[in-house]
Scaffold this motif. Structure first.
Motif, PDB file in Angstrom:
ATOM      1  N   TYR A  35     -59.943  67.343  59.497  1.00  0.00           N
ATOM      2  CA  TYR A  35     -61.070  67.202  58.861  1.00  0.00           C
ATOM      3  C   TYR A  35     -61.346  66.078  58.031  1.00  0.00           C
ATOM      4  CZ  TYR A  35     -62.256  72.219  59.815  1.00  0.00           C
ATOM      5  OH  TYR A  35     -62.623  73.604  60.222  1.00  0.00           O
ATOM      6  N   PHE A  36     -60.396  65.437  57.583  1.00  0.00           N
ATOM      7  CA  PHE A  36     -60.439  64.369  56.819  1.00  0.00           C
ATOM      8  C   PHE A  36     -59.807  63.040  57.538  1.00  0.00           C
ATOM      9  CE2 PHE A  36     -60.093  68.055  54.194  1.00  0.00           C
ATOM     10  CZ  PHE A  36     -61.207  68.130  53.559  1.00  0.00           C
ATOM     11  N   LYS A  37     -60.851  62.031  57.797  1.00  0.00           N
ATOM     12  CA  LYS A  37     -60.496  60.898  58.503  1.00  0.00           C
ATOM     13  C   LYS A  37     -60.259  59.648  57.675  1.00  0.00           C
ATOM     14  CE  LYS A  37     -60.549  62.935  62.502  1.00  0.00           C
ATOM     15  NZ  LYS A  37     -59.315  63.318  63.133  1.00  0.00           N
ATOM     16  N   THR A  38     -59.290  58.969  57.624  1.00  0.00           N
ATOM     17  CA  THR A  38     -58.961  57.666  57.007  1.00  0.00           C
ATOM     18  C   THR A  38     -59.429  56.414  57.701  1.00  0.00           C
ATOM     19  OG1 THR A  38     -56.943  58.542  56.026  1.00  0.00           O
ATOM     20  CG2 THR A  38     -57.512  56.204  55.848  1.00  0.00           C
ATOM     21  N   VAL A  39     -60.425  55.767  56.764  1.00  0.00           N
ATOM     22  CA  VAL A  39     -60.965  54.482  57.671  1.00  0.00           C
ATOM     23  C   VAL A  39     -60.153  53.254  56.814  1.00  0.00           C
ATOM     24  CG1 VAL A  39     -62.942  53.057  58.193  1.00  0.00           C
ATOM     25  CG2 VAL A  39     -63.003  55.739  58.349  1.00  0.00           C
ATOM     26  N   LYS A  40     -59.079  52.911  57.359  1.00  0.00           N
ATOM     27  CA  LYS A  40     -58.400  51.687  56.767  1.00  0.00           C
ATOM     28  C   LYS A  40     -58.977  50.685  56.160  1.00  0.00           C
ATOM     29  CE  LYS A  40     -53.936  49.371  57.580  1.00  0.00           C
ATOM     30  NZ  LYS A  40     -53.026  49.018  58.550  1.00  0.00           N
ATOM     31  N   GLY A  41     -58.602  50.512  54.943  1.00  0.00           N
ATOM     32  CA  GLY A  41     -59.219  49.494  54.146  1.00  0.00           C
ATOM     33  C   GLY A  41     -60.709  49.898  53.583  1.00  0.00           C
ATOM     34  N   VAL A  42     -61.180  50.927  54.024  1.00  0.00           N
ATOM     35  CA  VAL A  42     -62.536  51.321  53.543  1.00  0.00           C
ATOM     36  C   VAL A  42     -62.544  52.620  52.845  1.00  0.00           C
ATOM     37  CG1 VAL A  42     -65.168  51.654  54.352  1.00  0.00           C
ATOM     38  CG2 VAL A  42     -63.620  50.141  55.553  1.00  0.00           C
ATOM     39  N   GLY A  43     -62.218  53.525  53.415  1.00  0.00           N
ATOM     40  CA  GLY A  43     -62.245  54.901  52.602  1.00  0.00           C
ATOM     41  C   GLY A  43     -62.039  55.994  53.457  1.00  0.00           C
ATOM     42  N   TYR A  44     -62.711  56.986  53.007  1.00  0.00           N
ATOM     43  CA  TYR A  44     -62.788  58.438  53.673  1.00  0.00           C
ATOM     44  C   TYR A  44     -63.915  58.991  54.385  1.00  0.00           C
ATOM     45  CZ  TYR A  44     -57.913  58.493  52.153  1.00  0.00           C
ATOM     46  OH  TYR A  44     -56.559  58.279  51.598  1.00  0.00           O
ATOM     47  N   SER A  96     -71.156  66.374  52.086  1.00  0.00           N
ATOM     48  CA  SER A  96     -72.500  66.260  52.135  1.00  0.00           C
ATOM     49  C   SER A  96     -73.083  65.483  53.033  1.00  0.00           C
ATOM     50  CB  SER A  96     -72.919  65.807  50.645  1.00  0.00           C
ATOM     51  OG  SER A  96     -72.521  64.285  50.648  1.00  0.00           O
ATOM     52  N   LYS A  97     -72.144  64.684  53.520  1.00  0.00           N
ATOM     53  CA  LYS A  97     -72.729  63.914  54.946  1.00  0.00           C
ATOM     54  C   LYS A  97     -71.674  63.811  55.976  1.00  0.00           C
ATOM     55  CE  LYS A  97     -76.327  61.198  52.287  1.00  0.00           C
ATOM     56  NZ  LYS A  97     -76.704  59.952  51.839  1.00  0.00           N
ATOM     57  N   PRO A  98     -71.384  64.856  56.755  1.00  0.00           N
ATOM     58  CA  PRO A  98     -70.372  64.809  57.736  1.00  0.00           C
ATOM     59  C   PRO A  98     -70.471  63.359  58.596  1.00  0.00           C
ATOM     60  CG  PRO A  98     -71.099  66.938  57.635  1.00  0.00           C
ATOM     61  CD  PRO A  98     -72.116  66.114  56.736  1.00  0.00           C
ATOM     62  N   GLY A  99     -69.444  62.771  58.695  1.00  0.00           N
ATOM     63  CA  GLY A  99     -69.456  61.486  59.585  1.00  0.00           C
ATOM     64  C   GLY A  99     -69.639  60.192  58.791  1.00  0.00           C
ATOM     65  N   PHE A 153     -65.706  62.844  56.202  1.00  0.00           N
ATOM     66  CA  PHE A 153     -65.179  64.461  56.431  1.00  0.00           C
ATOM     67  C   PHE A 153     -66.029  64.476  57.972  1.00  0.00           C
ATOM     68  CE2 PHE A 153     -67.074  68.700  57.102  1.00  0.00           C
ATOM     69  CZ  PHE A 153     -66.071  69.379  57.175  1.00  0.00           C
ATOM     70  N   THR A 154     -65.383  65.350  58.991  1.00  0.00           N
ATOM     71  CA  THR A 154     -65.648  65.279  60.308  1.00  0.00           C
ATOM     72  C   THR A 154     -65.276  66.918  60.664  1.00  0.00           C
ATOM     73  OG1 THR A 154     -65.569  64.728  62.716  1.00  0.00           O
ATOM     74  CG2 THR A 154     -63.486  64.517  61.306  1.00  0.00           C
ATOM     75  N   LEU A 155     -66.319  67.409  61.464  1.00  0.00           N
ATOM     76  CA  LEU A 155     -66.096  68.763  62.233  1.00  0.00           C
ATOM     77  C   LEU A 155     -65.248  68.780  63.321  1.00  0.00           C
ATOM     78  CD1 LEU A 155     -69.542  70.085  61.455  1.00  0.00           C
ATOM     79  CD2 LEU A 155     -67.861  70.765  60.249  1.00  0.00           C
ATOM     80  N   ASP A 156     -65.002  67.675  63.750  1.00  0.00           N
ATOM     81  CA  ASP A 156     -63.742  67.463  64.833  1.00  0.00           C
ATOM     82  C   ASP A 156     -62.403  68.029  64.548  1.00  0.00           C
ATOM     83  OD1 ASP A 156     -62.539  67.037  67.329  1.00  0.00           O
ATOM     84  OD2 ASP A 156     -62.543  64.782  67.089  1.00  0.00           O
ATOM     85  N   GLU A 157     -62.039  68.931  65.101  1.00  0.00           N
ATOM     86  CA  GLU A 157     -60.754  69.626  64.643  1.00  0.00           C
ATOM     87  C   GLU A 157     -59.833  69.437  65.953  1.00  0.00           C
ATOM     88  OE1 GLU A 157     -59.623  72.927  61.869  1.00  0.00           O
ATOM     89  OE2 GLU A 157     -61.118  73.603  63.055  1.00  0.00           O
ATOM     90  N   ASP A 158     -60.096  68.676  66.873  1.00  0.00           N
ATOM     91  CA  ASP A 158     -59.271  68.308  68.160  1.00  0.00           C
ATOM     92  C   ASP A 158     -58.115  67.821  67.804  1.00  0.00           C
ATOM     93  OD1 ASP A 158     -61.150  69.477  69.461  1.00  0.00           O
ATOM     94  OD2 ASP A 158     -62.291  67.750  70.231  1.00  0.00           O
TER      95      ASP A 158
END
Length: 232
Positions: free
Chosen positions: A216-225, A174-177, A227-232
């Motif tokens: 597509y799914f990035k973990t932000v350590k100690g915070v949460g997750y 719902s809110k990429p990034g 969603f990003t469109l960056d597939e590199d």
């Protein structure tokens, strides 16, 4: 959404519960409807289309389990928030409730202020998902989210996700990034009355990575997750 715009249907066969809980919810500004049994609950749900239904399980004429099932099967009420509110704390009751589509489970007795706090937490889900629920189909990059069919389409391939995986993905997408905190994810997807382990989110994220794509799914350590469109 203002409290006065939110409609709550309170269902219980105990007059004291209807009076006390109804009084406290009305004091918060909510529009409150009441019903004394499951049959009446189904009729009033169809008539008023509430945002939230607080539903007792043990009731005459039609119990809460059957009422929930009928409400979930009624067109236009498929996504209404439903929380069971009962003194029965047995595991089988909770399982039966979730099997027919309940979103949450609150046990009696509970102090009115605590109940109101839990209701507010439930209603926050409406605000969190409102931005993407205004349309039935959302397109993000090469991914399409079909909210009516509960499916995700990626590269023209249809992916059928279990309900919680779909809701988790819809929330993040719902809110990429945006970084969603773990507590906010649990509150929005599982609800604060559902007892889930700390690894529950991680397991669902792992499954989404396997089905949709790891990057597509990035973990932000100690915070949460996020969603990003960056597939590199």
């Amino acid at each position: 959404m203002k409290n006065s715009e939110i409609k709550i249907l309170l269902v219980d066969d105990e007059p004291d519960i209807l009076e006390i809980v109804g009084y406290n919810l009305k004091n918060e500004g909510y529009t409150v409807y009441t019903a004394k049994n499951g049959l009446e609950a189904v009729d009033k749900a169809i008539k008023h289309t509430p945002h939230l239904i607080i539903l007792d399980i043990m009731m005459p004429e039609m119990d809460g389990i059957e009422a929930c099932e009928k409400i979930r099967g009624t067109k236009g009420l498929e996504n209404v928030l439903i929380t069971f509110f009962t003194a029965r704390g047995e595991d089988y009751s909770q399982v039966a409730g979730f099997d027919v589509g309940a979103d949450d489970y609150i046990t009696k007795p509970i102090k009115p202020k605590v109940l109101v706090s839990k209701i507010k937490a439930l209603l926050r889900r409406i605000k969190v998902t409102k931005t993407i629920e205004s349309t039935t189909t959302v397109v993000i990059g090469d991914i399409t989210i079909d909210r009516e069919e509960y499916v995700v389409i990626k590269n023209n391939k249809k992916l059928s996700l279990p309900r919680k995986e779909f809701e988790l993905f819809s929330l993040l997408a719902s809110k990429p990034g945006k970084v969603f905190k773990r507590d906010d994810i649990l509150d929005s997807v599982w609800g604060n009355e559902v007892v889930v382990g700390g690894r529950t989110i991680d397991v669902h994220i792992r499954k989404l990575r396997e089905k949709i794509g790891d990057n597509y799914f990035k973990t932000v350590k100690g915070v949460g997750y996020k969603f990003t469109l960056d597939e590199d």
